[in-house]
Design an enzyme around this catalytic site. Sequence first.
Site, PDB file in Angstrom:
ATOM      1  N   THR A 131      -4.618   1.620  -5.268  1.00  0.00           N
ATOM      2  CA  THR A 131      -5.567   0.964  -4.368  1.00  0.00           C
ATOM      3  C   THR A 131      -5.217   1.343  -2.925  1.00  0.00           C
ATOM      4  O   THR A 131      -4.408   2.234  -2.688  1.00  0.00           O
ATOM      5  CB  THR A 131      -5.498  -0.574  -4.522  1.00  0.00           C
ATOM      6  N   ARG A 132      -5.822   0.648  -1.965  1.00  0.00           N
ATOM      7  CA  ARG A 132      -5.490   0.860  -0.556  1.00  0.00           C
ATOM      8  C   ARG A 132      -4.309   0.004  -0.110  1.00  0.00           C
ATOM      9  O   ARG A 132      -3.995  -0.069   1.079  1.00  0.00           O
ATOM     10  CB  ARG A 132      -6.703   0.546   0.333  1.00  0.00           C
ATOM     11  N   LYS A 133      -3.632  -0.630  -1.046  1.00  0.00           N
ATOM     12  CA  LYS A 133      -2.459  -1.449  -0.705  1.00  0.00           C
ATOM     13  C   LYS A 133      -1.236  -0.534  -0.577  1.00  0.00           C
ATOM     14  O   LYS A 133      -0.317  -0.541  -1.394  1.00  0.00           O
ATOM     15  CB  LYS A 133      -2.243  -2.525  -1.761  1.00  0.00           C
ATOM     16  N   THR A 134      -1.273   0.270   0.482  1.00  0.00           N
ATOM     17  CA  THR A 134      -0.232   1.253   0.730  1.00  0.00           C
ATOM     18  C   THR A 134       0.528   0.903   2.002  1.00  0.00           C
ATOM     19  O   THR A 134       0.096   0.068   2.802  1.00  0.00           O
ATOM     20  CB  THR A 134      -0.846   2.651   0.873  1.00  0.00           C
TER      21      THR A 134
ATOM     22  N   THR B 212       1.895   0.972  -5.700  1.00  0.00           N
ATOM     23  CA  THR B 212       2.401   1.383  -4.395  1.00  0.00           C
ATOM     24  C   THR B 212       3.144   0.264  -3.662  1.00  0.00           C
ATOM     25  O   THR B 212       4.164   0.507  -3.026  1.00  0.00           O
ATOM     26  CB  THR B 212       1.259   1.900  -3.500  1.00  0.00           C
TER      27      THR B 212
END
Length: 273
Positions: A123-126, A258
């Site tokens: 996901t964009r949870k980086t 991530t």
Amino acid sequence: MIPDSTIERWLQEDLGHHDVTNHVPGETQGRLVAKEDGVVAGLDAATAVFEYLDVDVETTVENGDRADAGDVVLRTDGPAQETLRGERVAVNITGHASGVATKTREAVKRAREVDESVRIACTRKTTPGLRGIEKRAVVAGGGDTHRLDLSHMVMVKDNHVAEMGLTGAIKHFRERASFTTKIEVEVESPEDAPRAAEAGADIVLLDNLSPDETERAVERLRAAEADVLAEASGGITVADVPDYAATGVDVISMGSLTHSAQTLDLSFRSGGL
């Protein structure tokens, strides 16, 4: 490719303004060694760090290869001072990326044991500043990058629906998005899945549903003959993957790949020539 400005920022963060520790004369050879089994990733970034410092680098494995404890994954040859300046940054990045790749590989393995067609996605949870490295690590582990940033796909979330309604939100974004841009719609009940498909979604995100609820949503999409992808997401762990893979979804997305991956233990060892 890692920009020089990024590498310089990494090094400056670690070295500070008066680095005495690494004032070591002469030439040295170094090796980056795995201290535990795992999937290797981040070697491109580690290589870029040493090359920036004019240290010769040779990787002995490829990103995505599995390494056993004791395996050498990278070798260096060059000035001792510059080698030591770069080693901690290289170890940290490679260890973090390899942890992401290792966790992704395990999730993919568990999904494929149930259904060969199910994709595991991140996901964009980086980590800010490290998205490229983490996304490439997911790919090295056999996963999918999902959208790289907000420009790659429109995601209609619960706050959009609250403001404009389900159908209104999809219509609103469809009118503004390019014909090449897919629209994914987040739903929180099995009943809303076919509604989202009928309103024009390309992908229906089944958010925070149990495996049983997810399976019911997929059945409703099939009954409606909806030409959409079904994605499960929301707090899914590696242990949960088999249950979700059995529901019939096309994609399982996991922020934990991530944001919660454990760093793979690596060690950099050097010796004078």
